[in-house]
Write a protein that holds these residues in place. Structure first.
Motif, PDB file in Angstrom:
ATOM      1  N   SER A 227       0.809  -1.213   0.000  1.00  0.00           N
ATOM      2  CA  SER A 227       0.000   0.000   0.000  1.00  0.00           C
ATOM      3  C   SER A 227       0.847   1.269   0.000  1.00  0.00           C
ATOM      4  CB  SER A 227      -0.912   0.015   1.232  1.00  0.00           C
ATOM      5  OG  SER A 227      -0.174   0.341   2.403  1.00  0.00           O
ATOM      6  N   ASP A 228       0.183   2.387  -0.249  1.00  0.00           N
ATOM      7  CA  ASP A 228       0.867   3.678  -0.185  1.00  0.00           C
ATOM      8  C   ASP A 228       1.301   4.029   1.233  1.00  0.00           C
ATOM      9  OD1 ASP A 228       0.708   4.109  -2.886  1.00  0.00           O
ATOM     10  OD2 ASP A 228      -1.090   5.362  -2.786  1.00  0.00           O
ATOM     11  N   ASP A 229       0.720   3.361   2.233  1.00  0.00           N
ATOM     12  CA  ASP A 229       1.170   3.574   3.609  1.00  0.00           C
ATOM     13  C   ASP A 229       2.630   3.182   3.781  1.00  0.00           C
ATOM     14  OD1 ASP A 229      -1.347   4.460   4.433  1.00  0.00           O
ATOM     15  OD2 ASP A 229      -2.015   2.436   4.901  1.00  0.00           O
ATOM     16  N   ALA A 230       3.119   2.304   2.906  1.00  0.00           N
ATOM     17  CA  ALA A 230       4.505   1.826   2.983  1.00  0.00           C
ATOM     18  C   ALA A 230       5.336   2.365   1.826  1.00  0.00           C
ATOM     19  CB  ALA A 230       4.523   0.299   2.980  1.00  0.00           C
ATOM     20  N   ARG A 231       4.980   3.521   1.295  1.00  0.00           N
ATOM     21  CA  ARG A 231       5.574   4.005   0.050  1.00  0.00           C
ATOM     22  C   ARG A 231       7.059   4.325   0.142  1.00  0.00           C
ATOM     23  NH1 ARG A 231       1.842   7.480   1.979  1.00  0.00           N
ATOM     24  NH2 ARG A 231       2.495   9.537   2.725  1.00  0.00           N
ATOM     25  N   PHE A 232       7.626   4.423   1.348  1.00  0.00           N
ATOM     26  CA  PHE A 232       9.076   4.632   1.457  1.00  0.00           C
ATOM     27  C   PHE A 232       9.769   3.423   2.067  1.00  0.00           C
ATOM     28  CE2 PHE A 232      12.952   7.107   2.714  1.00  0.00           C
ATOM     29  CZ  PHE A 232      13.274   7.530   1.442  1.00  0.00           C
ATOM     30  N   ILE A 233       9.109   2.288   2.045  1.00  0.00           N
ATOM     31  CA  ILE A 233       9.711   1.035   2.511  1.00  0.00           C
ATOM     32  C   ILE A 233      10.124   0.228   1.298  1.00  0.00           C
ATOM     33  CG2 ILE A 233       9.354  -1.126   3.768  1.00  0.00           C
ATOM     34  CD1 ILE A 233       7.359   0.344   5.543  1.00  0.00           C
ATOM     35  N   ASN A 234      11.396  -0.124   1.226  1.00  0.00           N
ATOM     36  CA  ASN A 234      11.931  -0.830   0.069  1.00  0.00           C
ATOM     37  C   ASN A 234      13.110  -1.680   0.517  1.00  0.00           C
ATOM     38  OD1 ASN A 234      12.141  -1.465  -2.709  1.00  0.00           O
ATOM     39  ND2 ASN A 234      13.719   0.090  -3.010  1.00  0.00           N
ATOM     40  N   GLY A 235      13.204  -2.888  -0.018  1.00  0.00           N
ATOM     41  CA  GLY A 235      14.353  -3.746   0.259  1.00  0.00           C
ATOM     42  C   GLY A 235      14.348  -4.420   1.620  1.00  0.00           C
ATOM     43  N   VAL A 236      13.249  -4.313   2.364  1.00  0.00           N
ATOM     44  CA  VAL A 236      13.196  -4.881   3.703  1.00  0.00           C
ATOM     45  C   VAL A 236      12.752  -6.339   3.650  1.00  0.00           C
ATOM     46  CG1 VAL A 236      10.777  -4.233   4.165  1.00  0.00           C
ATOM     47  CG2 VAL A 236      12.386  -4.439   6.062  1.00  0.00           C
ATOM     48  N   ASN A 237      13.297  -7.143   4.552  1.00  0.00           N
ATOM     49  CA  ASN A 237      12.827  -8.509   4.801  1.00  0.00           C
ATOM     50  C   ASN A 237      12.240  -8.508   6.211  1.00  0.00           C
ATOM     51  OD1 ASN A 237      13.871 -10.505   2.530  1.00  0.00           O
ATOM     52  ND2 ASN A 237      15.461  -8.976   2.852  1.00  0.00           N
ATOM     53  N   LEU A 238      10.928  -8.427   6.296  1.00  0.00           N
ATOM     54  CA  LEU A 238      10.255  -8.150   7.559  1.00  0.00           C
ATOM     55  C   LEU A 238       9.827  -9.437   8.260  1.00  0.00           C
ATOM     56  CD1 LEU A 238       9.023  -6.088   9.514  1.00  0.00           C
ATOM     57  CD2 LEU A 238       6.974  -6.072   8.071  1.00  0.00           C
ATOM     58  N   PRO A 239      10.409  -9.755   9.420  1.00  0.00           N
ATOM     59  CA  PRO A 239       9.960 -10.926  10.160  1.00  0.00           C
ATOM     60  C   PRO A 239       8.529 -10.744  10.673  1.00  0.00           C
ATOM     61  CG  PRO A 239      12.135 -10.220  10.914  1.00  0.00           C
ATOM     62  CD  PRO A 239      11.571  -9.102  10.072  1.00  0.00           C
TER      63      PRO A 239
END
Length: 254
Positions: A227-239
């Motif tokens: 979503s656009d709520d995460a628009r500056f999240i990139n390259g993360v591997n989220l546990p």
């Protein structure tokens, strides 16, 4: 919430578990959902819970490039665009390297790793057009090792680092690439574990929230990352692990 109205989403491995829950979550938020899996009966069961006319079920083997090409082509023919790709299909053969077979190795790499590669390779031209996103379903098994799951660890470890590299290469194109790394999650692959009191006691000892995840809990995080709520999240591997990876690995001592 209706964060995905008129957005088009592909979810692989959507016949059950995390994939099915993810297809439902995107549909609930207004998306046009194309959901893929290898078994028609399972897909039909998922389809019964999705809005008529706003979804498309397609039998797909992600280990075959031509199948993935057909999946994306059918998506474009039906809905005209692609905004989100969720690479979820996976298997987890068990056994030490001296016990599991060469065929097991080939199959887990073909589905768990080649399937991610094919999905991204085929979808990227459309995702560039829409400034879309990819969410890979990796695993805590891609962040650390397990006993008796070395083939799965190898495949998911590759997905984890592939996610990072893709995010670097295609961030300038406006595409965000992320991954989720669930720990034990209820599915047809883990139902026997959830039904085993001794096994679940071991997980409760290791997971601070003292339980396994439900597939809907993983689906919610996937939807957030898309979503656009995460628009500056990139390259993360989220546990998504109830705190499992917060531990240094030692058992409770007090």
């Amino acid at each position: 919430m209706n964060r995905f109205v008129e957005k088009v989403v592909i979810v692989t491995g959507a016949g059950s578990g995390i994939g099915a829950a993810t297809a439902r979550r995107f549909a609930d938020e207004g998306a046009l959902v194309v959901f893929a899996g290898r078994t028609r009966d399972k897909l039909d069961s998922v389809a019964a819970r999705l809005p008529q006319g706003k979804s498309l079920a397609r039998v797909t083997d992600v280990s075959r490039l031509d199948d993935v090409q057909g999946l994306v082509a059918d998506t474009l023919q039906r809905f005209g665009r692609l905004d989100v790709l969720v690479n979820n299909a996976g298997i987890a053969p068990e056994g030490k390297i001296t016990e599991a077979s060469v065929d097991d190795w080939r199959q887990v790499m073909a589905i768990d790793l080649d399937g991610v590669f094919y999905g991204y390779r085929v979808a990227i031209p459309e995702l560039i057009k829409t400034k879309g996103s990819v969410i890979n379903v990796s695993s805590v098994s891609g962040l650390g090792g397990d006993w008796g799951l070395s083939f799965y660890n190898a495949a998911k470890g590759a997905v984890t680092n592939f996610t990072r590299a893709l995010a670097m290469d295609h961030g300038p194109d406006g595409i965000r690439i992320t991954a989720v790394c669930p720990s034990l999650t209820r599915s047809n692959m883990t139902d026997d574990m959830f039904a085993d009191p001794a096994m679940m006691a071991k997980f409760r000892e290791r997971i601070p929230l003292a339980r396994g995840a439900e597939p809907e809990e993983v689906a919610g995080v996937i939807a957030f990352l898309a979503s656009d709520d995460a628009r500056f999240i990139n390259g993360v591997n989220l546990p998504i692990d109830g705190g499992l990876t917060a531990s240094n690995g030692q058992p409770p001592m007090v």
